[in-house]
Design a protein around this motif. Structure first.
Motif, mmCIF file in Angstrom:
data_model
loop_
_atom_site.group_PDB
_atom_site.id
_atom_site.type_symbol
_atom_site.label_atom_id
_atom_site.label_comp_id
_atom_site.label_asym_id
_atom_site.label_seq_id
_atom_site.Cartn_x
_atom_site.Cartn_y
_atom_site.Cartn_z
ATOM 1 N N ASP A 45 13.853 -9.310 -6.270
ATOM 2 C CA ASP A 45 15.259 -9.303 -5.913
ATOM 3 C C ASP A 45 15.707 -7.876 -5.634
ATOM 4 O OD1 ASP A 45 14.896 -8.490 -8.510
ATOM 5 O OD2 ASP A 45 16.673 -9.483 -9.302
ATOM 6 N N LYS A 46 16.950 -7.732 -5.180
ATOM 7 C CA LYS A 46 17.449 -6.404 -4.802
ATOM 8 C C LYS A 46 17.438 -5.436 -5.980
ATOM 9 C CE LYS A 46 20.318 -8.054 -0.998
ATOM 10 N NZ LYS A 46 21.704 -8.271 -0.487
ATOM 11 N N ALA A 47 17.683 -5.968 -7.181
ATOM 12 C CA ALA A 47 17.686 -5.102 -8.365
ATOM 13 C C ALA A 47 16.306 -4.528 -8.651
ATOM 14 C CB ALA A 47 18.190 -5.883 -9.572
ATOM 15 N N HIS A 48 15.260 -5.169 -8.087
ATOM 16 C CA HIS A 48 13.891 -4.701 -8.305
ATOM 17 C C HIS A 48 13.223 -4.289 -6.995
ATOM 18 C CE1 HIS A 48 14.753 -7.114 -11.921
ATOM 19 N NE2 HIS A 48 13.987 -6.231 -12.525
ATOM 20 N N SER A 49 14.011 -3.787 -6.064
ATOM 21 C CA SER A 49 13.467 -3.372 -4.768
ATOM 22 C C SER A 49 12.529 -2.175 -4.885
ATOM 23 C CB SER A 49 14.606 -3.043 -3.800
ATOM 24 O OG SER A 49 15.413 -1.993 -4.314
ATOM 25 N N PHE A 50 12.562 -1.512 -6.044
ATOM 26 C CA PHE A 50 11.709 -0.339 -6.273
ATOM 27 C C PHE A 50 10.286 -0.714 -6.683
ATOM 28 C CE2 PHE A 50 13.867 -1.416 -10.246
ATOM 29 C CZ PHE A 50 12.818 -1.481 -11.139
ATOM 30 N N LYS A 51 9.962 -1.986 -6.746
ATOM 31 C CA LYS A 51 8.651 -2.419 -7.243
ATOM 32 C C LYS A 51 7.499 -2.117 -6.278
ATOM 33 C CE LYS A 51 9.652 -4.120 -11.310
ATOM 34 N NZ LYS A 51 9.034 -3.618 -12.571
ATOM 35 N N GLY A 52 7.801 -1.752 -5.035
ATOM 36 C CA GLY A 52 6.753 -1.285 -4.122
ATOM 37 C C GLY A 52 5.972 -2.364 -3.400
ATOM 38 N N VAL A 53 6.552 -3.541 -3.236
ATOM 39 C CA VAL A 53 5.838 -4.622 -2.543
ATOM 40 C C VAL A 53 5.546 -4.263 -1.088
ATOM 41 C CG1 VAL A 53 5.904 -7.051 -1.847
ATOM 42 C CG2 VAL A 53 6.756 -6.373 -4.100
ATOM 43 N N PRO A 54 6.478 -3.686 -0.315
ATOM 44 C CA PRO A 54 6.148 -3.329 1.072
ATOM 45 C C PRO A 54 4.955 -2.382 1.169
ATOM 46 C CG PRO A 54 8.520 -3.256 0.742
ATOM 47 C CD PRO A 54 7.906 -3.417 -0.620
ATOM 48 N N GLU A 55 4.913 -1.389 0.286
ATOM 49 C CA GLU A 55 3.783 -0.443 0.300
ATOM 50 C C GLU A 55 2.473 -1.156 -0.046
ATOM 51 O OE1 GLU A 55 7.501 1.772 -0.035
ATOM 52 O OE2 GLU A 55 6.705 0.058 -1.130
ATOM 53 N N LEU A 56 2.537 -2.112 -0.962
ATOM 54 C CA LEU A 56 1.342 -2.855 -1.348
ATOM 55 C C LEU A 56 0.827 -3.712 -0.191
ATOM 56 C CD1 LEU A 56 -0.712 -3.735 -3.456
ATOM 57 C CD2 LEU A 56 0.989 -5.337 -4.375
ATOM 58 N N LEU A 57 1.737 -4.337 0.536
ATOM 59 C CA LEU A 57 1.331 -5.135 1.695
ATOM 60 C C LEU A 57 0.693 -4.253 2.772
ATOM 61 C CD1 LEU A 57 4.434 -7.500 1.989
ATOM 62 C CD2 LEU A 57 2.170 -8.061 1.067
ATOM 63 N N GLU A 58 1.251 -3.068 2.978
ATOM 64 C CA GLU A 58 0.663 -2.130 3.936
ATOM 65 C C GLU A 58 -0.717 -1.681 3.483
ATOM 66 O OE1 GLU A 58 3.454 1.028 4.502
ATOM 67 O OE2 GLU A 58 5.035 -0.329 5.184
ATOM 68 N N ALA A 59 -0.868 -1.476 2.176
ATOM 69 C CA ALA A 59 -2.181 -1.083 1.644
ATOM 70 C C ALA A 59 -3.211 -2.169 1.888
ATOM 71 C CB ALA A 59 -2.058 -0.776 0.148
ATOM 72 N N LEU A 60 -2.797 -3.418 1.759
ATOM 73 C CA LEU A 60 -3.714 -4.545 1.908
ATOM 74 C C LEU A 60 -4.303 -4.625 3.313
ATOM 75 C CD1 LEU A 60 -4.847 -7.031 0.340
ATOM 76 C CD2 LEU A 60 -2.975 -8.357 1.356
ATOM 77 N N VAL A 61 -3.581 -4.137 4.293
ATOM 78 C CA VAL A 61 -4.062 -4.170 5.677
ATOM 79 C C VAL A 61 -5.432 -3.501 5.791
ATOM 80 C CG1 VAL A 61 -3.632 -3.356 8.029
ATOM 81 C CG2 VAL A 61 -1.739 -4.253 6.650
#
Length: 355
Positions: A186-202
């Motif tokens: 959620d927005k309160a946890h936007s700092f969890k780094g999911v976008p960076e993790l998805l980019e790493a998975l590439v």
């Protein structure tokens, strides 16, 4: 001894502060303490998001020996401090969980609040607790570092333990490298780094990613996974119960903990994974880096660095022997530092010292 904990949220609402407060109350009750939890979730209140005032707090604190405030708790923290100054609260303990951080106008409001109100609140505390002095030294709490009592959070080492992989329950093959993420979406946890993790998975073509958690950002993360071409290797399964969570820790090759800001102050998820013998790749953030021993129980990478995250995950996924060694060391480190019994022992020591 009667103790009242004050937290902005409480389970089943998602949030580390509420989870920690609820856990402490349950542990104290097991030790025979008359402990209770009041929050915006459990009591009549005026509320905006995770800020607000619990109605009739002055009545709730009557006949209470210790009020334990989980901070930040905008709206109620000020009332609790005022009641302590008037001696309507006998003793006030404050756990400093995190700095409230944000960008834009919201960030300006947080900064203004700290400059005007935070000192008034912390100055009246009879004891200040934090999960790590490392975090305090790198936060707005630094002026109180000398008063701070370091008390790391703990996990149930009997519940969170190494076990056989059970990926079938998640529809994932035992033959693929598996990265696990656990956290709010959620927005309160936007700092969890999911976008960076998805980019790493590439750049880790054979690996699959199991994501446990939910929230209003989940749909956007799923769309990003499709955009990056990794959706077929991403398993978004929403929020799960404890049994599935433990099975996920036991089934994963490595936990990714890629938080991007100082809003992450500790990392209970990282402790749970290590208790299950799973190494962790985490962001090198104050507080978090005290939980993961770099090169011993996992690897630390610069926050927000998808390339560095990819490199560290690849390094461990390609080295089963090292993962096993790290997993064993992780389990032992949890047993020596991060158990529930050690945490509640420390908490009771604080209470008995001030009463």
């Amino acid at each position: 001894m009667r103790v009242l904990h004050l937290s902005c949220i409480a389970p089943p609402e998602i949030g580390g502060i509420g989870r920690a407060a609820s856990m402490e109350v349950a542990l104290l009750r097991e030790r025979g303490i008359d402990a209770h939890l009041a929050s915006l979730s459990t009591h009549l209140s005026y509320r905006i998001g995770n800020a607000g005032r619990i109605v009739a707090l002055d009545h709730l604190v009557r006949e209470t020996d210790i009020v334990h405030l989980h901070y930040p708790f905008f709206g109620t923290a000020e009332v609790a401090a005022s009641l302590r100054r008037k001696s309507q609260i006998k003793k006030l303990v404050i756990t400093l969980h995190m700095d409230a951080t944000s960008g834009g106008a919201k960030g300006w409001m947080f900064n203004a609040y700290r400059s005007r109100e935070q000192k008034k609140i912390l100055d009246v505390a009879d004891a200040l607790i934090a999960s790590s002095k490392d975090y305090v030294e790198h936060s707005s709490f630094k002026p109180y570092a000398d008063r701070m009592i370091e008390l790391p959070f703990g996990v149930d080492e009997k519940l969170f333990h190494p076990g056989a992989s059970d990926r079938a329950r998640f529809g994932i093959s035992e033959d693929v490298p598996l990265i696990l993420f656990v956290g709010g979406m959620d927005k309160a946890h936007s700092f969890k780094g999911v976008p960076e993790l998805l980019e790493a998975l590439v750049g880790i073509p054979l690996a699959h990613l199991l994501l446990i958690g939910d929230g209003d950002l989940r749909a956007g993360y799923e769309a990003k996974a499709k955009e990056l071409g990794v959706a077929d290797r991403c398993h978004f399964i929403g929020k799960r119960g404890e049994e599935d969570l433990i099975a996920a820790y036991q089934s994963a090759d490595v936990l990714a903990f890629p938080s991007t800001s100082s809003a992450e102050a500790f990392g209970l998820v990282a402790v749970e994974a290590q208790a299950c013998g799973t190494p962790v790749v985490a962001s090198d953030l104050p507080g978090v880096r005290t939980v993961v021993a770099n090169g011993e129980t996992g690897l630390l990478v610069p926050p927000g660095d998808a390339i560095g995250l990819r490199s560290a995950l690849t390094e461990l996924l390609n080295d089963p022997s090292r993962r096993k060694t790290m997993g064993l060391a992780a389990r032992e480190r949890v047993l020596s530092r991060y158990t529930l019994s050690k945490h509640v022992d420390g908490l009771l020591a604080v209470y008995h010292r001030i009463v």
